[in-house]
Every structure is written in structure tokens, then in C-alpha cells.
Motif scaffolding. Structure first.
Motif, PDB file in Angstrom:
ATOM      1  N   VAL A  94      -2.407  -2.874  -7.926  1.00 55.39           N
ATOM      2  CA  VAL A  94      -2.428  -3.756  -6.533  1.00 55.39           C
ATOM      3  C   VAL A  94      -3.461  -3.233  -5.504  1.00 55.39           C
ATOM      4  O   VAL A  94      -3.498  -1.990  -5.522  1.00 55.39           O
ATOM      5  N   ASP A  95      -3.900  -4.310  -4.888  1.00 57.47           N
ATOM      6  CA  ASP A  95      -4.580  -3.688  -3.552  1.00 57.47           C
ATOM      7  C   ASP A  95      -3.611  -3.235  -2.565  1.00 57.47           C
ATOM      8  O   ASP A  95      -2.793  -4.110  -1.939  1.00 57.47           O
ATOM      9  N   LEU A  96      -3.539  -1.971  -2.382  1.00 56.74           N
ATOM     10  CA  LEU A  96      -2.572  -1.338  -1.406  1.00 56.74           C
ATOM     11  C   LEU A  96      -2.419  -1.573  -0.050  1.00 56.74           C
ATOM     12  O   LEU A  96      -1.808  -1.612   0.700  1.00 56.74           O
ATOM     13  N   HIS A  97      -3.914  -2.353   0.380  1.00 55.27           N
ATOM     14  CA  HIS A  97      -3.955  -2.927   1.714  1.00 55.27           C
ATOM     15  C   HIS A  97      -3.435  -4.336   1.990  1.00 55.27           C
ATOM     16  O   HIS A  97      -3.687  -4.742   3.043  1.00 55.27           O
TER      17      HIS A  97
ATOM     18  N   LYS B 248     -17.732   1.198   2.771  1.00 55.46           N
ATOM     19  CA  LYS B 248     -18.051   1.954   1.845  1.00 55.46           C
ATOM     20  C   LYS B 248     -17.178   2.357   0.823  1.00 55.46           C
ATOM     21  O   LYS B 248     -16.957   2.195  -0.251  1.00 55.46           O
ATOM     22  N   ILE B 249     -16.440   3.335   1.574  1.00 56.56           N
ATOM     23  CA  ILE B 249     -15.382   4.084   0.853  1.00 56.56           C
ATOM     24  C   ILE B 249     -14.196   3.236   0.071  1.00 56.56           C
ATOM     25  O   ILE B 249     -13.769   3.428  -0.960  1.00 56.56           O
ATOM     26  N   ASN B 250     -13.841   2.235   0.965  1.00 55.26           N
ATOM     27  CA  ASN B 250     -12.749   1.223   0.528  1.00 55.26           C
ATOM     28  C   ASN B 250     -13.329   0.312  -0.787  1.00 55.26           C
ATOM     29  O   ASN B 250     -12.661  -0.021  -1.470  1.00 55.26           O
ATOM     30  N   SER B 251     -14.560  -0.100  -0.421  1.00 57.23           N
ATOM     31  CA  SER B 251     -15.122  -0.789  -1.636  1.00 57.23           C
ATOM     32  C   SER B 251     -15.209  -0.005  -3.083  1.00 57.23           C
ATOM     33  O   SER B 251     -15.132  -0.349  -3.972  1.00 57.23           O
ATOM     34  N   ARG B 252     -15.671   1.442  -2.870  1.00 58.55           N
ATOM     35  CA  ARG B 252     -15.634   2.160  -4.002  1.00 58.55           C
ATOM     36  C   ARG B 252     -14.057   2.303  -4.544  1.00 58.55           C
ATOM     37  O   ARG B 252     -13.800   2.614  -5.640  1.00 58.55           O
ATOM     38  N   ARG B 253     -13.144   2.649  -3.758  1.00 60.04           N
ATOM     39  CA  ARG B 253     -11.891   2.560  -4.289  1.00 60.04           C
ATOM     40  C   ARG B 253     -11.342   1.292  -4.838  1.00 60.04           C
ATOM     41  O   ARG B 253     -10.728   1.267  -5.968  1.00 60.04           O
ATOM     42  N   TYR B 254     -11.825   0.160  -4.340  1.00 61.93           N
ATOM     43  CA  TYR B 254     -11.436  -1.037  -4.987  1.00 61.93           C
ATOM     44  C   TYR B 254     -12.086  -1.285  -6.256  1.00 61.93           C
ATOM     45  O   TYR B 254     -11.460  -1.771  -7.184  1.00 61.93           O
TER      46      TYR B 254
END
Length: 311
Positions: free
Chosen positions: A159-162, A266-272
Motif C-alpha cells: 500500500v501507499d503508506l501516505h 524525488k525520494i518519494n517518487s523513487r519509493r513509490y
């Protein structure tokens, strides 16, 4: 004249953000002379273009698209709504085509069309939902994340944790049913009036991350901040609790500098992207290719659908 519905094929183009799904879908649509349905749950909204990497005017003109600019951000819409609309549209389009293309990176929306949702998923419980909302108000979204990790570690990894709405729903189902949400969602799926062929796109991780970083820079240059300001009145909508928008809301709230917000995108896009791949890798029906392998992909699709092609 088209073949019977059971001989029609839905080609799903699947993969992480920035891997090149849109370009491939358009190439395939032109090659097979067919149309594209978007399964990107953020590209549905008219007001969200830059931050969703929505196909531009040239791309939209290159092949017929559906579910792009389909809604206003003011409207509520979920995967079940999309399932009903998409299946209805597919039935109509299959009257004229033997092959159609479904393209997107939203795993839940892709699943909604390909297999539907398990009818066993419990309906809402107002008291449990109230208690979960109170927990989030007191302790923040991290409390929901921790509780989901405890009750359903499998869905926690997907899941998207945010996405607080999705966390709340998964926890609600766990607490009502006494079972992990991931177990209930498995199901056998619904019968569909078409055959399914899933094409997954992936590439070297470092190269993908470079593409993601470059895409974010281009979004910023294209005016993403102005787009975020324009949808500020709707910031509590679920569609805006997503990468690229929530970080710039934090900037506008004074919680981050602009540079910090861009770096977080950028960080959150990579994590996604990593979470998307985790989700998709569990599906053994997906046939994986690199985005540059158009010739191989087109041949693979043609070979799989050949007995059913239109004359």
C-alpha cells in the motif's frame, strides 16, 4: 465484424512510474489500430496534468484515449466506480475491436478491471472508522501504518503508506473481519468477457531512478508549483494526497523549503516506484520486458492474439 467477446483481448501495460508506459501504449495502439484506457488514478482529473505526467496534446492525438481528463478534482471517485465504468466501456469498444489497451501504474485500478474486487470485502463500520480517525488525529498517520504492519504485513508492503484513506479502509476491514485485508482481497476474481494479456515494463534500477529525478525536474520547470496552488482548495481530497502534491503543500505551509520539497518529491517518487514493483512482481501473469523492446513486445502480443485477430 468483431469476434465473440470471449475472443477479445485486453492488453495491460504495467510498470513503475516514469518507466515509459505511455509511449509504449501509444506505439502498440498505432500498431494494432486500437484504443487506450488509462488506469492511472490521478490522470482522471482535469486539474492534475503536470504532477501526474498526463499524456500531452500530441500524445492524446496519436491514439484514442479514455479516462484522461475524465473528472473534476471536486468529484469523489474510487476503484469500484472505475471498475463499473471501464467494464461498461470495454464491452462497447469490443464491438469494434478485438484488442484494446489498458495502461497505468495504479495497481488497484488495474486489478479492478482485470479481475474485479472480492464481493466478500465487508462494508463500512461507523464506530470502527470513528475510532481509527480519532487515532490518526491523536497520533498521526504513523499510528495507522504501525497498526497495519501488525495486522496485515503483506498489504503493508504493497500500500501507499501516505494514503490515509487506503490505510483506514484496510484497517477497517481487518478489524471487522478479523482477517488480513490482503487475504480477503485475494478471491478468485470475476469472470471477464475478454482474455487478458499483461505486459510489464522494467529497467535497471539506477536508470529508472535517474528518469524519475529528471521527470521531477521537468515537472518543476513546467509549472508544477502553480498547478499545486490552483488545487489548494481541494487539498483534503484523496487524489491530492499523492507524490508531487503533498510535498509542495508542505512547502506552502512553511514546513519545508522549496528545495527540500523538490528533493522529497524525488525520494518519494523513487519509493513509490519500488512499491509498485513489489505489487506487480507478485503477479505471475505479467510478462516482463524493457521499454526499448517494442519489436519484441509487438511480436509477443501479435503471437498471443493471432488466432483472434480481426480480418
Amino acid at each position: 465484424m468483431s469476434s465473440p467477446l470471449s475472443e477479445n483481448f485486453l492488453i495491460s501495460i504495467i510498470g513503475p512510474t516514469a518507466v515509459g508506459k505511455t509511449a509504449l501504449a501509444i506505439q502498440l495502439a498505432q500498431y494494432f489500430k486500437t484504443e487506450i484506457l488509462s488506469a492511472d488514478s490521478r490522470q482522471f482529473y482535469k486539474e492534475l496534468s503536470i504532477g501526474t505526467a498526463k499524456p500531452d496534446a500530441i500524445e492524446l492525438a496519436a491514439a484514442p484515449h479514455h479516462f484522461i481528463n475524465h473528472l473534476s478534482i471536486a468529484e469523489d471517485y474510487n476503484a469500484s466506480d472505475y471498475e463499473a465504468e471501464a467494464i461498461s466501456l470495454l464491452k462497447k469498444l469490443f464491438e469494434n475491436y478485438n484488442t484494446l489497451i489498458l495502461c497505468g501504474g495504479s495497481g488497484m485500478y488495474l486489478d479492478a478491471v482485470n479481475q474485479g474486487f472480492d464481493a466478500e470485502v465487508p462494508s463500512s463500520d461507523e464506530q470502527i472508522r470513528k475510532e481509527l480517525n480519532e487515532l490518526m488525529a491523536r497520533e498521526g498517520i504513523t499510528a495507522l501504518q504501525s497498526k497495519l504492519k501488525e495486522l496485515d504485513p503483506i498489504f503493508y508492503q504493497k500500500v501507499d503508506l501516505h494514503n490515509s484513506k487506503r490505510l483506514l479502509r484496510a484497517l477497517e476491514v481487518c478489524l471487522i473481519s478479523g482477517k488480513p485485508y490482503s487475504e480477503i482481497r485475494k478471491g478468485k476474481g470475476k469472470e471477464r468477457p475478454f482474455k487478458k494479456l499483461k505486459i510489464g515494463l522494467n529497467m535497471d534500477r539506477e536508470k529508472l531512478y535517474e528518469r524519475i529525478n529528471l521527470r521531477v525536474d521537468r515537472m518543476i520547470d513546467a509549472g508544477l508549483l502553480e498547478e499545486v496552488k490552483a488545487v489548494w482548495p481541494f487539498r483534503e481530497k484523496n487524489a491530492l494526497k499523492t507524490v508531487g502534491y503533498r510535498e509542495l503543500f508542505d512547502y506552502l505551509d512553511g514546513r519545508l523549503t522549496f528545495e527540500q520539497a523538490v528533493e522529497k518529491i524525488k525520494i518519494n517518487s523513487r519509493r513509490y516506484a519500488k512499491r509498485q514493483l513489489t505489487w506487480f512482481k507478485r503477479d505471475d501473469e505479467i510478462h516482463w520486458f524493457e521499454p526499448s523492446q517494442f519489436t519484441e513486445i509487438a511480436k509477443f502480443v501479435a503471437d498471443k492474439t493471432k488466432p483472434y485477430e480481426q480480418s
